[in-house]
Design a protein around this motif. Sequence first.
Motif, mmCIF file in Angstrom:
data_model
loop_
_atom_site.group_PDB
_atom_site.id
_atom_site.type_symbol
_atom_site.label_atom_id
_atom_site.label_comp_id
_atom_site.label_asym_id
_atom_site.label_seq_id
_atom_site.Cartn_x
_atom_site.Cartn_y
_atom_site.Cartn_z
ATOM 1 N N PRO A 54 -6.711 -3.482 4.217
ATOM 2 C CA PRO A 54 -8.029 -3.122 3.620
ATOM 3 C C PRO A 54 -8.277 -4.514 2.667
ATOM 4 O O PRO A 54 -9.562 -4.891 2.814
ATOM 5 N N LEU A 55 -7.369 -5.038 2.154
ATOM 6 C CA LEU A 55 -7.367 -6.071 1.142
ATOM 7 C C LEU A 55 -6.366 -6.990 1.380
ATOM 8 O O LEU A 55 -5.336 -6.836 1.376
ATOM 9 N N THR A 56 -6.678 -8.398 1.626
ATOM 10 C CA THR A 56 -5.957 -9.553 2.048
ATOM 11 C C THR A 56 -5.926 -10.617 1.338
ATOM 12 O O THR A 56 -6.975 -10.961 0.667
ATOM 13 N N ARG A 57 -4.636 -11.166 1.062
ATOM 14 C CA ARG A 57 -4.715 -12.424 0.143
ATOM 15 C C ARG A 57 -3.764 -13.353 0.919
ATOM 16 O O ARG A 57 -2.868 -13.085 1.628
ATOM 17 N N TRP A 58 -4.316 -14.507 0.897
ATOM 18 C CA TRP A 58 -3.767 -15.676 1.759
ATOM 19 C C TRP A 58 -3.045 -16.602 0.825
ATOM 20 O O TRP A 58 -3.463 -17.072 -0.417
ATOM 21 N N THR A 59 -1.522 -16.831 1.185
ATOM 22 C CA THR A 59 -0.615 -17.754 0.496
ATOM 23 C C THR A 59 -0.358 -18.950 1.627
ATOM 24 O O THR A 59 -0.645 -18.877 2.586
ATOM 25 N N PHE A 60 0.346 -19.716 1.036
ATOM 26 C CA PHE A 60 0.909 -20.678 1.903
ATOM 27 C C PHE A 60 2.042 -20.090 3.230
ATOM 28 O O PHE A 60 2.393 -20.659 4.083
ATOM 29 N N TRP A 61 2.298 -18.816 2.831
ATOM 30 C CA TRP A 61 3.573 -18.184 3.793
ATOM 31 C C TRP A 61 3.145 -17.161 4.413
ATOM 32 O O TRP A 61 3.579 -16.589 5.835
ATOM 33 N N SER A 62 1.881 -16.390 4.131
ATOM 34 C CA SER A 62 1.600 -15.184 4.855
ATOM 35 C C SER A 62 0.139 -14.937 4.349
ATOM 36 O O SER A 62 -0.453 -15.235 3.371
ATOM 37 N N SER A 63 -0.356 -13.759 5.345
ATOM 38 C CA SER A 63 -1.696 -13.041 4.847
ATOM 39 C C SER A 63 -1.160 -11.865 4.272
ATOM 40 O O SER A 63 -0.540 -10.951 5.069
ATOM 41 N N CYS A 64 -1.257 -11.538 3.027
ATOM 42 C CA CYS A 64 -0.571 -10.558 2.444
ATOM 43 C C CYS A 64 -1.311 -9.237 1.979
ATOM 44 O O CYS A 64 -2.688 -9.623 1.593
ATOM 45 N N SER A 65 -1.137 -8.117 1.938
ATOM 46 C CA SER A 65 -1.927 -7.066 1.477
ATOM 47 C C SER A 65 -1.740 -7.159 -0.064
ATOM 48 O O SER A 65 -0.769 -7.493 -0.465
ATOM 49 N N ALA A 66 -2.720 -6.365 -0.734
ATOM 50 C CA ALA A 66 -2.579 -6.351 -2.240
ATOM 51 C C ALA A 66 -2.385 -4.653 -2.668
ATOM 52 O O ALA A 66 -3.047 -3.931 -2.308
ATOM 53 N N MET A 67 -1.495 -4.733 -3.445
ATOM 54 C CA MET A 67 -1.170 -3.354 -4.149
ATOM 55 C C MET A 67 -0.888 -3.620 -5.694
ATOM 56 O O MET A 67 0.086 -4.288 -5.775
ATOM 57 N N ASP A 68 -1.769 -2.859 -6.366
ATOM 58 C CA ASP A 68 -1.627 -2.740 -7.676
ATOM 59 C C ASP A 68 -1.485 -4.328 -8.297
ATOM 60 O O ASP A 68 -0.928 -4.561 -9.432
ATOM 61 N N GLY A 69 -2.592 -5.025 -7.685
ATOM 62 C CA GLY A 69 -2.649 -6.409 -8.154
ATOM 63 C C GLY A 69 -1.560 -7.405 -7.658
ATOM 64 O O GLY A 69 -1.486 -8.524 -8.322
ATOM 65 N N ARG A 70 -0.773 -6.888 -7.106
ATOM 66 C CA ARG A 70 0.239 -7.983 -6.495
ATOM 67 C C ARG A 70 0.318 -7.931 -4.937
ATOM 68 O O ARG A 70 0.062 -7.141 -4.210
ATOM 69 N N ASN A 71 1.032 -9.070 -4.590
ATOM 70 C CA ASN A 71 1.100 -9.237 -3.203
ATOM 71 C C ASN A 71 2.238 -8.594 -2.299
ATOM 72 O O ASN A 71 3.276 -8.419 -3.078
ATOM 73 N N THR A 72 1.662 -8.044 -1.392
ATOM 74 C CA THR A 72 2.758 -7.270 -0.686
ATOM 75 C C THR A 72 2.798 -8.076 0.791
ATOM 76 O O THR A 72 2.004 -7.788 1.750
ATOM 77 N N CYS A 73 3.683 -8.733 1.145
ATOM 78 C CA CYS A 73 3.839 -9.962 2.355
ATOM 79 C C CYS A 73 4.775 -9.223 3.324
ATOM 80 O O CYS A 73 5.992 -8.964 2.802
ATOM 81 N N PRO A 74 4.496 -8.672 4.311
ATOM 82 C CA PRO A 74 5.443 -8.211 5.319
ATOM 83 C C PRO A 74 6.433 -9.062 5.843
ATOM 84 O O PRO A 74 7.562 -8.983 6.294
ATOM 85 N N GLY A 75 6.275 -10.483 5.826
ATOM 86 C CA GLY A 75 7.098 -11.677 6.492
ATOM 87 C C GLY A 75 6.463 -12.900 6.142
ATOM 88 O O GLY A 75 5.273 -13.066 5.524
ATOM 89 N N VAL A 76 7.308 -13.886 6.098
ATOM 90 C CA VAL A 76 7.085 -15.536 5.547
ATOM 91 C C VAL A 76 7.050 -16.117 6.707
ATOM 92 O O VAL A 76 7.891 -15.994 7.562
ATOM 93 N N LYS A 77 6.121 -17.236 6.778
ATOM 94 C CA LYS A 77 6.141 -18.258 7.733
ATOM 95 C C LYS A 77 5.740 -19.541 7.194
ATOM 96 O O LYS A 77 4.592 -19.324 6.633
ATOM 97 N N ALA A 78 6.394 -20.686 7.251
ATOM 98 C CA ALA A 78 6.054 -21.825 6.478
ATOM 99 C C ALA A 78 4.660 -22.315 7.270
ATOM 100 O O ALA A 78 4.407 -22.154 8.277
ATOM 101 N N ALA A 79 3.794 -22.863 6.335
ATOM 102 C CA ALA A 79 2.382 -23.305 6.915
ATOM 103 C C ALA A 79 1.465 -22.216 7.511
ATOM 104 O O ALA A 79 0.865 -22.823 8.496
ATOM 105 N N TYR A 80 1.892 -21.283 6.793
ATOM 106 C CA TYR A 80 0.816 -20.177 7.334
ATOM 107 C C TYR A 80 -0.794 -20.587 7.447
ATOM 108 O O TYR A 80 -1.383 -20.845 6.501
#
Length: 250
Positions: A54-80
Amino acid sequence: MTPRPALAFVSLVLIAGAVLLIFLTVLGGAIDKNPTNQFYFLEANTNGLGTAAPLTRWTFWSSCSAMDGRNTCPGVKAAYPFDPRRNFGTDDIFGGTKYYLETRFMFAFVLIGLFFAVCALLLGIIALVSRIGSFLGSATCSVALFFQTLTAVLMTAAYVQGRDAFRADGRSATLGRYNFGFMWGAVACLFLATLMLCVGGLTGKKDKSYSSRTGGRKFFGRKKSTKSNRDRGSFIDPERQRRMEKEDDD
């Protein structure tokens, strides 16, 4: 006294600050620890889009979900890449080669900039005692500045356009203030450090030449010998006298 050591020291602090800011940005999304799990480039409402949370955050490594204001990233991949259509496997949202390439190159450029920033930090230590170190540090820091600026420009272009596209689709989206602040803050630190190292090298040269013209002569220079003038005069005066006597005889 030359201000070079002081300028070099301030430059070291600025470069170290830039390296820290870049590291914090790169580690965001890669390490599920506080505070790095609060760092992201873009947060958007992606409810109902393919496999997206429902809510997605993008970083260098993944598109993470957000929970309690923090990233929850299921897996990481360089240069995502930031490419919602590709990230979520759906054609119901924007995306394309432009977003993909901008964010892929961004990751490569930030690593190159980080490498040269670390090199500039090491050369900055030499700049404390040497003008050559100041110039080498300035040159290396300028390369780090170039790639870091490219990274910040690509980041701004990709994620600001992405935010606007999400909003145009009726979805809420906000930029990550930490990552944007860190990236542009690193640009400012590297710019000031490059300038100070260059000024430190030039100032050291000016002070050295000034010392050689003034103070250095006082302690190490030789006074012009008056004895040689007297000796030379002793040869000149008789010769002049003989010429005058000859003219009188004529």
